[in-house]
Scaffold this active site. Structure first.
Site, PDB file in Angstrom:
ATOM      1  N   ASP A  12       0.828  -1.289  -0.123  1.00 30.08           N
ATOM      2  CA  ASP A  12       0.047  -0.062   0.058  1.00 30.08           C
ATOM      3  C   ASP A  12       0.834   1.341  -0.105  1.00 30.08           C
ATOM      4  OD1 ASP A  12      -2.261  -1.481   0.158  1.00 30.08           O
ATOM      5  OD2 ASP A  12      -2.315  -1.843   2.310  1.00 30.08           O
ATOM      6  N   GLY A  16       0.191   1.556  -7.371  1.00 27.83           N
ATOM      7  CA  GLY A  16      -0.633   1.639  -8.419  1.00 27.83           C
ATOM      8  C   GLY A  16      -0.665   2.887  -9.078  1.00 27.83           C
ATOM      9  N   ASN A  37      -5.071 -10.534  -3.118  1.00 28.35           N
ATOM     10  CA  ASN A  37      -4.615 -10.021  -2.003  1.00 28.35           C
ATOM     11  C   ASN A  37      -4.347  -8.652  -2.131  1.00 28.35           C
ATOM     12  OD1 ASN A  37      -2.431 -11.089  -3.254  1.00 28.35           O
ATOM     13  ND2 ASN A  37      -1.269 -11.585  -1.510  1.00 28.35           N
ATOM     14  N   GLY A  39      -4.335  -4.771  -3.562  1.00 32.80           N
ATOM     15  CA  GLY A  39      -5.542  -3.856  -3.826  1.00 32.80           C
ATOM     16  C   GLY A  39      -4.843  -2.407  -4.336  1.00 32.80           C
ATOM     17  N   PRO A 328      -8.838  -0.752   9.010  1.00 34.25           N
ATOM     18  CA  PRO A 328      -7.759   0.170   9.427  1.00 34.25           C
ATOM     19  C   PRO A 328      -6.319  -0.033   9.518  1.00 34.25           C
ATOM     20  CG  PRO A 328      -8.987  -0.351  11.506  1.00 34.25           C
ATOM     21  CD  PRO A 328      -9.822  -1.334  10.308  1.00 34.25           C
ATOM     22  N   ARG A 329      -5.667   0.604   8.584  1.00 35.23           N
ATOM     23  CA  ARG A 329      -4.152   0.304   8.577  1.00 35.23           C
ATOM     24  C   ARG A 329      -3.417   0.787   9.715  1.00 35.23           C
ATOM     25  NH1 ARG A 329      -3.474   2.243   2.441  1.00 35.23           N
ATOM     26  NH2 ARG A 329      -4.801   0.500   1.452  1.00 35.23           N
ATOM     27  N   HIS A 355       2.710  10.326  -0.429  1.00 38.39           N
ATOM     28  CA  HIS A 355       1.925  10.511   0.747  1.00 38.39           C
ATOM     29  C   HIS A 355       2.751  11.960   1.402  1.00 38.39           C
ATOM     30  CE1 HIS A 355      -1.549   8.007   1.266  1.00 38.39           C
ATOM     31  NE2 HIS A 355      -0.854   7.220   0.378  1.00 38.39           N
ATOM     32  N   GLY A 442      -0.608  13.799  -3.601  1.00 41.33           N
ATOM     33  CA  GLY A 442      -1.951  13.442  -3.557  1.00 41.33           C
ATOM     34  C   GLY A 442      -2.408  12.093  -4.417  1.00 41.33           C
TER      35      GLY A 442
HETATM   36  P1  GDP Z   1      -0.825   0.083  -3.680  1.00 43.45           P
HETATM   37  O1  GDP Z   1      -1.254  -1.261  -2.921  1.00 43.45           O
HETATM   38  O2  GDP Z   1       0.931   0.247  -3.388  1.00 43.45           O
HETATM   39  O3  GDP Z   1      -1.113   0.109  -5.157  1.00 43.45           O
HETATM   40  O4  GDP Z   1      -1.534   1.214  -2.765  1.00 43.45           O
HETATM   41  P2  GDP Z   1      -3.045   1.524  -2.624  1.00 43.45           P
HETATM   42  O5  GDP Z   1      -3.728   1.823  -3.750  1.00 43.45           O
HETATM   43  O6  GDP Z   1      -3.609   0.150  -1.887  1.00 43.45           O
HETATM   44  O7  GDP Z   1      -2.885   2.625  -1.472  1.00 43.45           O
HETATM   45  C1  GDP Z   1      -2.433   3.900  -1.657  1.00 43.45           C
HETATM   46  C2  GDP Z   1      -3.663   4.830  -1.458  1.00 43.45           C
HETATM   47  O8  GDP Z   1      -3.344   6.050  -1.199  1.00 43.45           O
HETATM   48  C3  GDP Z   1      -4.547   4.965  -2.602  1.00 43.45           C
HETATM   49  O9  GDP Z   1      -5.880   5.217  -1.871  1.00 43.45           O
HETATM   50  C4  GDP Z   1      -4.057   5.905  -3.245  1.00 43.45           C
HETATM   51  O10 GDP Z   1      -5.033   6.619  -4.162  1.00 43.45           O
HETATM   52  C5  GDP Z   1      -3.642   6.927  -2.247  1.00 43.45           C
HETATM   53  N1  GDP Z   1      -2.392   7.514  -2.510  1.00 43.45           N
HETATM   54  C6  GDP Z   1      -1.364   7.301  -3.517  1.00 43.45           C
HETATM   55  N2  GDP Z   1      -0.263   8.033  -3.431  1.00 43.45           N
HETATM   56  C7  GDP Z   1      -0.400   9.120  -2.663  1.00 43.45           C
HETATM   57  C8  GDP Z   1      -0.359  10.540  -2.261  1.00 43.45           C
HETATM   58  O11 GDP Z   1       0.860  10.606  -2.760  1.00 43.45           O
HETATM   59  N3  GDP Z   1      -0.952  11.243  -1.633  1.00 43.45           N
HETATM   60  C9  GDP Z   1      -2.166  10.991  -0.963  1.00 43.45           C
HETATM   61  N4  GDP Z   1      -2.828  11.578  -0.138  1.00 43.45           N
HETATM   62  N5  GDP Z   1      -2.737   9.580  -1.417  1.00 43.45           N
HETATM   63  C10 GDP Z   1      -2.029   8.981  -2.324  1.00 43.45           C
HETATM   64  P1  IMO Z   2      -0.886  -4.134  -1.904  1.00 43.50           P
HETATM   65  O1  IMO Z   2      -0.403  -5.008  -3.434  1.00 43.50           O
HETATM   66  C1  IMO Z   2      -0.731  -4.688   2.457  1.00 43.50           C
HETATM   67  C2  IMO Z   2      -0.719  -8.661   4.014  1.00 43.50           C
HETATM   68  C3  IMO Z   2      -1.956  -9.022   4.760  1.00 43.50           C
HETATM   69  C4  IMO Z   2      -1.362 -10.044   5.587  1.00 43.50           C
HETATM   70  C5  IMO Z   2      -0.143 -10.647   4.975  1.00 43.50           C
HETATM   71  C6  IMO Z   2      -0.513 -11.869   4.394  1.00 43.50           C
HETATM   72  O2  IMO Z   2      -2.230  -3.648  -1.968  1.00 43.50           O
HETATM   73  O3  IMO Z   2       0.079  -3.499  -1.604  1.00 43.50           O
HETATM   74  P2  IMO Z   2      -1.905 -12.608   2.493  1.00 43.50           P
HETATM   75  O4  IMO Z   2      -3.551 -12.606   2.192  1.00 43.50           O
HETATM   76  O5  IMO Z   2      -1.350 -12.261   1.411  1.00 43.50           O
HETATM   77  O6  IMO Z   2      -1.835 -14.186   3.029  1.00 43.50           O
HETATM   78  O7  IMO Z   2      -2.051 -11.920   3.745  1.00 43.50           O
HETATM   79  O8  IMO Z   2       0.019  -9.863   3.945  1.00 43.50           O
HETATM   80  N1  IMO Z   2      -1.073  -8.149   2.667  1.00 43.50           N
HETATM   81  C7  IMO Z   2      -0.916  -6.970   2.378  1.00 43.50           C
HETATM   82  N2  IMO Z   2      -0.695  -5.584   3.066  1.00 43.50           N
HETATM   83  N3  IMO Z   2      -1.014  -4.568   0.899  1.00 43.50           N
HETATM   84  C8  IMO Z   2      -1.180  -5.590   0.249  1.00 43.50           C
HETATM   85  O9  IMO Z   2      -0.985  -5.595  -1.123  1.00 43.50           O
HETATM   86  C9  IMO Z   2      -1.239  -6.842   0.976  1.00 43.50           C
HETATM   87  N4  IMO Z   2      -1.356  -8.127   0.532  1.00 43.50           N
HETATM   88  C10 IMO Z   2      -1.468  -8.986   1.634  1.00 43.50           C
HETATM   89  O10 IMO Z   2      -2.754  -7.982   5.377  1.00 43.50           O
HETATM   90  O11 IMO Z   2      -0.601  -9.434   6.998  1.00 43.50           O
HETATM   91 MG    MG Z   3      -2.855  -1.898  -1.634  1.00 41.79          MG
END
Ligand code: GDP
Ligand code: IMO
Ligand code: MG
Length: 455
Positions: A12, A16, A37, A39, A328-329, A355, A442
């Site tokens: 996270d 993406g 898994n 997102g 919640p993270r 961020h 952002g």
């Molecule tokens: P990923 O799993 O690494 O692709 O990241 P996620 O999409 O799960 O989580 C990142 C979240 O933060 C998403 O809701 C993005 O839209 C948001 N995001 C990404 N970059 C930024 C940033 O620079 N600032 C803010 N405020 N949000 C961001």
């Molecule tokens: P993205 O690609 C954050 C975490 C789960 C758990 C551990 C194992 O969005 O960054 P799993 O279901 O893979 O066996 O779970 O890994 N986890 C993630 N945490 N972002 C992810 O993917 C994750 N995919 C798995 O919360 O702690």
């Molecule tokens: Mg993610």
């Protein structure tokens, strides 16, 4: 030319969004590990797309490939493809015939195993996403998994299911003592997965990923390898056992897609860093602020000195709720030893720090610069998770930066960032000896400051 995108922390990090920015010039976007898994959030023309399996590039008309290192739930795959189609897009997604398939019993077993672990001594529960990821990789390693190619041949499909499903049913019923249903029934599974196989064939979605990518590269295409999860969740280099079951680090881009390591090393490897730290699920987190019940070890017993207010502020402003599960993270200050470890394992040639806007307005920003454990100072991650849990961070303090207009800064460029934010970024560059290519200010695509475009 290739660019490999790797999460430097615990997932996270905003991978993406960066794949979206850097992938604009690419022709093909490849996932090389993990499954639904993940997102990933991509914002395009004000519309938000949440993808678990389909590579982010599919939102922009790139060819998306799910490599052999992925575990594929066909139901999720088709749901996402259909949803994108309903929204007027025409995603071109190819799936490696060598990729392993997630079956309904994998999901059931994922849930059961987590529950059993939660009841055990020693806090072994991982807090998985419940998508059946671990059990599917277990079957791959045990050499009785089913691969995407097996769905294309009814005889092979039935033969493999007939071998493995009774074992899974016995495991669920006899070891764990739970009742089973259609999700453990050979005939029902055969019908369902046979129809997925027919659709994969009809839509010509399956490929020999390594050969496909090698041909595309030879023809001059640019390829982005999109890592899911992050270094701290890597089964080898992460905080075992609180990890996922694959290799999100850069080596996985080669083994998980069928191209040589030299192809990956010839290109750029960009580490994606969140300006602070977030984590979903359990396991240590020395720089954690606040806590999340059920995830933060020992949190229920001890909430002293955890700076809840700041944690809540970062969680709310940063939108730190799981894309897949809505959980919640956990949040904390940037952990620099984690980043040094990630940089060594994957050989980052550049960084993207996201961020930076979320921290704006906080008076004093801290980073865990190193750890102290048993009187020793450590600059990187210890190899055992227990030792990591014993580490106390040594903080460094930075002047916070004021709120700023993200779109204006992104349009103007790096020098328009507040000086304090630049000082923070330059510290990260120095510590990791790696340049910052992009800064996220952002969630939107126009809210990324790009200093250097790897493609
Ligand atoms: P990923 O799993 O690494 O692709 O990241 P996620 O999409 O799960 O989580 C990142 C979240 O933060 C998403 O809701 C993005 O839209 C948001 N995001 C990404 N970059 C930024 C940033 O620079 N600032 C803010 N405020 N949000 C961001
Ligand atoms: P993205 O690609 C954050 C975490 C789960 C758990 C551990 C194992 O969005 O960054 P799993 O279901 O893979 O066996 O779970 O890994 N986890 C993630 N945490 N972002 C992810 O993917 C994750 N995919 C798995 O919360 O702690
Ligand atoms: Mg993610």
């Amino acid at each position: 030319m290739t660019v490999t995108i790797v999460g430097a922390q615990f997932g996270d990090e905003g991978k993406g969004g960066i794949v979206d920015v850097f992938g604009e010039a690419a022709d093909v976007v490849v996932r090389y590990q993990g499954g639904d898994n993940a997102g990933h959030t991509v914002v395009r023309e004000g519309t938000e797309y949440k993808l678990s399996l389909v590579p982010s590039g599919a939102v922009r008309g790139k060819v998306g490939v799910l490599g052999n290192g992925c575990v594929v739930n066909p139901e999720t795959l088709f749901d996402e493809v259909d949803t994108l189609r309903d929204r007027g897009l025409d995603p071109d997604v190819r799936v490696a015939r060598r990729a392993h398939v997630i079956f309904p019993y994998h999901r059931v077993l994922d849930g059961i195993e987590e529950e059993v672990k939660s009841e055990s001594d020693g806090n072994l529960e991982v807090g998985t996403t419940g998508r059946g990821i671990g059990p599917t990789y277990e079957d791959k390693a045990a050499r009785h998994g089913l691969r995407v190619g097996d769905l294309l041949d009814p005889d092979v499909l039935r033969e493999r299911l007939s071998y493995v499903v009774p074992k899974k049913r016995a495991l669920a019923e006899e070891v764990y003592g739970v009742d089973t249903d259609d999700r453990f029934d050979v005939d029902a599974l055969f019908e369902q997965y046979r129809s997925y196989g027919e659709r994969l064939a009809r839509e010509e979605m399956t490929v020999n990923a390594g050969a496909f990518l090698t041909d595309r590269l030879a023809a001059g295409d640019d390829v982005v390898f999109e890592g899911a999860q992050g270094t701290g969740l890597d089964i080898d280099h992460g905080t075992y056992p609180y990890v996922t079951s694959s290799n999100p680090t850069a080596g996985g881009a080669s083994t998980g897609s069928g191209v040589s390591p030299a192809v990956v090393a010839d290109g750029e490897v960009v580490g994606i860093v969140k300006a602070y730290l977030s984590r979903v699920g359990t396991g240590p987190m020395p720089t954690e602020l606040g806590g999340v019940v059920g995830d933060t070890p020992g949190y229920e017993e001890d909430t002293e000195g955890r700076r809840e207010e700041l944690a809540t502020r970062i969680r709310e402003d940063g939108g730190e709720y799981g894309t897949v599960t809505g959980r919640p993270r956990r949040v904390g200050w940037l952990d620099v030893p984690v980043l040094r470890h990630a940089t060594r394992v994957s050989g980052f040639t550049g960084l993207a720090v996201n961020h930076v806007d979320t921290l704006a307005g906080i008076e004093e920003v801290r980073v865990g610069h190193s750890y102290t454990v048993e009187g020793e100072e450590l600059h990187s991650l210890p190899a055992t998770t227990e030792r990591w849990g014993d580490c106390t961070p040594n903080f460094r303090t930075f002047d916070g930066w004021p709120e700023f207009d993200s779109s204006a800064v992104a349009a103007e460029g790096y020098d328009a960032l507040p000086a304090e934010a630049r000082a923070y970024l330059e510290y990260i560059e120095d510590e990791l000896d790696t340049p910052v290519y992009a800064v996220g200010v952002g969630p939107g695509r126009s809210e990324t400051v790009v200093r250097e475009h790897p493609l």
